[in-house]
Design a protein around this motif. Structure first.
Motif, short mmCIF file in Angstrom:
data_model
loop_
_atom_site.label_atom_id
_atom_site.label_comp_id
_atom_site.label_asym_id
_atom_site.label_seq_id
_atom_site.Cartn_x
_atom_site.Cartn_y
_atom_site.Cartn_z
N THR A 1 0.89 -1.02 0.30
CA THR A 1 0.19 -0.11 0.05
C THR A 1 0.60 1.08 0.02
N LEU A 2 1.61 0.90 0.70
CA LEU A 2 2.85 1.86 1.00
C LEU A 2 4.16 2.24 -0.06
N ALA A 3 4.03 1.45 -0.99
CA ALA A 3 5.22 1.37 -2.46
C ALA A 3 4.43 2.73 -3.00
N ALA A 4 5.76 3.61 -3.44
CA ALA A 4 5.52 4.35 -4.40
C ALA A 4 4.65 4.15 -5.82
N PRO A 5 3.45 5.04 -6.29
CA PRO A 5 2.56 4.40 -7.39
C PRO A 5 3.34 4.30 -8.51
N ALA A 6 2.73 3.61 -9.11
CA ALA A 6 2.87 2.75 -10.31
C ALA A 6 2.38 4.06 -11.47
N ILE A 7 3.24 4.15 -12.57
CA ILE A 7 3.07 5.03 -13.29
C ILE A 7 2.89 4.13 -14.79
N ALA A 8 1.73 3.65 -15.44
CA ALA A 8 2.37 3.27 -16.34
C ALA A 8 0.93 3.52 -17.53
N GLN A 9 1.64 3.69 -19.00
CA GLN A 9 0.14 4.41 -19.87
C GLN A 9 0.15 5.35 -19.32
N ASP A 10 1.07 6.46 -18.73
CA ASP A 10 0.57 7.69 -18.90
C ASP A 10 -0.87 8.21 -17.66
N VAL A 11 -0.32 6.71 -16.97
CA VAL A 11 -2.07 6.80 -16.28
C VAL A 11 -1.16 7.08 -14.12
N HIS A 12 -1.57 7.70 -13.49
CA HIS A 12 -0.69 8.56 -12.29
C HIS A 12 -2.25 7.74 -11.31
N GLN A 13 -1.04 6.62 -10.59
CA GLN A 13 -2.38 6.42 -9.75
C GLN A 13 -1.85 6.73 -8.33
N TRP A 14 -3.40 8.27 -7.68
CA TRP A 14 -2.52 8.79 -6.45
C TRP A 14 -3.61 8.17 -5.23
N ARG A 15 -2.85 8.14 -4.69
CA ARG A 15 -3.80 7.66 -2.81
C ARG A 15 -4.22 9.49 -1.75
N MET A 16 -5.23 9.53 -2.30
CA MET A 16 -6.07 10.26 -0.98
C MET A 16 -5.92 10.18 -0.11
N VAL A 17 -5.56 10.38 1.32
CA VAL A 17 -5.52 9.95 2.22
C VAL A 17 -6.34 11.42 2.87
N THR A 18 -7.66 11.22 4.56
CA THR A 18 -8.60 11.84 5.09
C THR A 18 -8.70 11.98 6.23
N ALA A 19 -9.59 12.58 6.52
CA ALA A 19 -9.40 13.25 7.77
C ALA A 19 -10.65 12.70 8.88
N TRP A 20 -11.65 11.29 7.94
CA TRP A 20 -12.88 11.87 8.42
C TRP A 20 -12.69 9.56 8.07
N PRO A 21 -13.28 9.08 8.77
CA PRO A 21 -14.00 7.63 8.64
C PRO A 21 -14.45 8.09 8.16
N LYS A 22 -14.27 6.53 6.93
CA LYS A 22 -15.33 6.51 5.53
C LYS A 22 -16.51 6.42 5.34
N ASN A 23 -16.24 7.40 3.85
CA ASN A 23 -18.13 7.95 4.24
C ASN A 23 -19.32 8.28 5.31
N LEU A 24 -18.34 8.50 6.08
CA LEU A 24 -18.82 10.19 7.39
C LEU A 24 -20.05 10.91 6.85
N PRO A 25 -21.77 10.89 6.79
CA PRO A 25 -21.92 12.11 6.39
C PRO A 25 -21.46 13.23 6.47
N GLY A 26 -21.16 13.77 4.96
CA GLY A 26 -21.10 15.60 5.32
C GLY A 26 -19.41 15.14 4.50
N PRO A 27 -18.21 15.35 5.59
CA PRO A 27 -17.61 15.24 5.16
C PRO A 27 -16.47 13.67 4.70
N GLY A 28 -16.24 12.66 4.88
CA GLY A 28 -16.11 11.86 4.35
C GLY A 28 -17.17 11.34 2.89
N VAL A 29 -17.72 11.94 2.80
CA VAL A 29 -19.16 11.56 1.67
C VAL A 29 -19.22 12.37 0.77
N ALA A 30 -18.25 13.95 0.80
CA ALA A 30 -17.59 14.86 0.20
C ALA A 30 -15.76 14.34 -0.36
#
Length: 365
Positions: A21-50
């Motif tokens: 999971t922590l490995a450097a993101p792969a870039i294959a065929q010009d696709v950037h695989q980005w990781r978004m980290v958040t301050a919220w529980p997943k799908n928390l109504p409001g910010p988690g949903v956003a």
């Protein structure tokens, strides 16, 4: 999701993750695989949903050339660690609120919410038409970040209180959860302010470690179950007349993108601001009705003398920002105050005028 799921997901400890999971993101065929980290529980109504909406929108507007995978608070880093994680390149972008980063610079706090400050449309106006974005970019560049506003909760609430508030004296010594400049305002009123996550606030109210606290508004607050413990729900939330949500991208990763993908990230964030704001307002209204009708929540207005005391305390906070030793913090503060003055002079005729007219007694519905 049930409230206990949010409490579990919102724990401050960092969850174990596979090394892959922590490995450097792969870039294959010009696709950037980005990781978004958040301050919220997943799908928390409001910010988690956003946050999930933003991840999906960047992927869509980039035509799939940026694939964004969301990691909730605790999955890679704790929620309060996302700022540093993205600046250092552990992840490519985060979703949080500027109100969490006062330890980095007090100037950052003005981009999220300001006591007695800007409404959500005014906040966007300052950023787009009042010079705010250039200042936002300048201060975040110090931390290797490129920031964008990507949503707003609208007017927040004064909070959940076990006991009634009848005067400013009732606030003294009150153990209270808040963040950002609102927490500094509350401290000046003698409140014992504590910063913590929304799920942690529930546990602290339940244990008695808190007497009261504010998080966001009815939609999110009802999902976290605060009404089960404290029935007095006070308005107006003058500490946060609005609260902007932000996306910040690792500056090196952003600068490495071709211009069209930079535009895709920018447009994804900008396009969500109104979507998120209107969802909050709609679901806040629905949730408030349900809490009052089904759960016995008592909606109460702060006494005027309490609001005036808060305003005076907020004025002290702003005066300290104007006198900050950091020249950039001073420039941010003066820019904010100039735009606030402009809107304060105009809005009584515009939005305030319409709201007051709508509340008069006449036949309509």
């Amino acid at each position: 999701m049930k409230r206990r799921d949010f409490l579990k997901a919102g724990a401050t400890g960092t969850a174990a993750v596979a090394a892959s999971t922590l490995a450097a993101p792969a870039i294959a065929q010009d696709v950037h695989q980005w990781r978004m980290v958040t301050a919220w529980p997943k799908n928390l109504p409001g910010p988690g949903v956003a946050a999930q909406m933003l991840a999906d929108r960047i992927t869509a507007l980039s035509g799939g050339r940026i694939e964004v995978k969301l990691f909730a608070a605790g999955e890679i880093v704790p929620g309060n660690g996302v700022f540093d994680a993205v600046g250092q390149g552990t992840a490519e972008l985060y979703h949080a609120v500027p109100a969490y980063w006062g330890s980095k610079s007090k100037g950052i706090l003005l981009f999220g919410s300001q006591p007695f400050g800007l409404t959500a449309p005014e906040q966007a106006g300052w950023m787009i038409h009042g010079g705010g974005q250039a200042l936002y970019d300048e201060i975040y560049a110090r931390f290797n970040l490129k920031p964008f506003l990507c949503g707003n909760s609208g007017p927040q609430w004064a909070g959940w209180f076990r006991n009634e508030i009848n005067s400013a004296d009732d606030l003294k010594g009150l153990k209270f959860r808040s963040t950002g400049l609102a927490s500094e305002m509350c401290s000046k009123l003698g409140m014992a302010v504590q910063a913590m996550s929304g799920p942690a606030m529930f546990q602290a109210l339940q244990s008695g470690a808190l007497d009261a606290g504010e998080f966001i508004g009815p939609w999110t607050d009802s999902a976290l179950g605060y009404y089960q413990i404290a029935k007095n729900y006070y308005w107006p939330g003058v500490g946060e007349p609005s609260s902007a949500e932000e996306c910040a991208v690792n500056l090196e990763a952003y600068n490495a993108l071709p211009d069209d993908l930079k535009e895709a990230v920018q447009r994804a964030c900008a396009s969500l601001y109104n979507d998120v704001l209107t969802e909050y307002n709609t679901k806040h209204a629905q949730a408030l009705t349900q809490m009052v009708n089904d759960h016995g929540v008592m909606v109460k207005k702060l006494p005027d003398d309490v609001i005036v005391a808060m305003g005076n305390a907020a004025g002290e906070v702003i005066a300290e920002l104007r006198a900050d030793e950091d020249e950039l913090v001073k420039r941010i503060t003066e820019s904010f105050l100039a735009y606030r003055k402009l809107m304060r002079e105009y809005m009584p005729y515009a939005d305030n005028g319409q709201m007051n007219a709508r509340m008069l007694d006449y036949n309509y519905d």
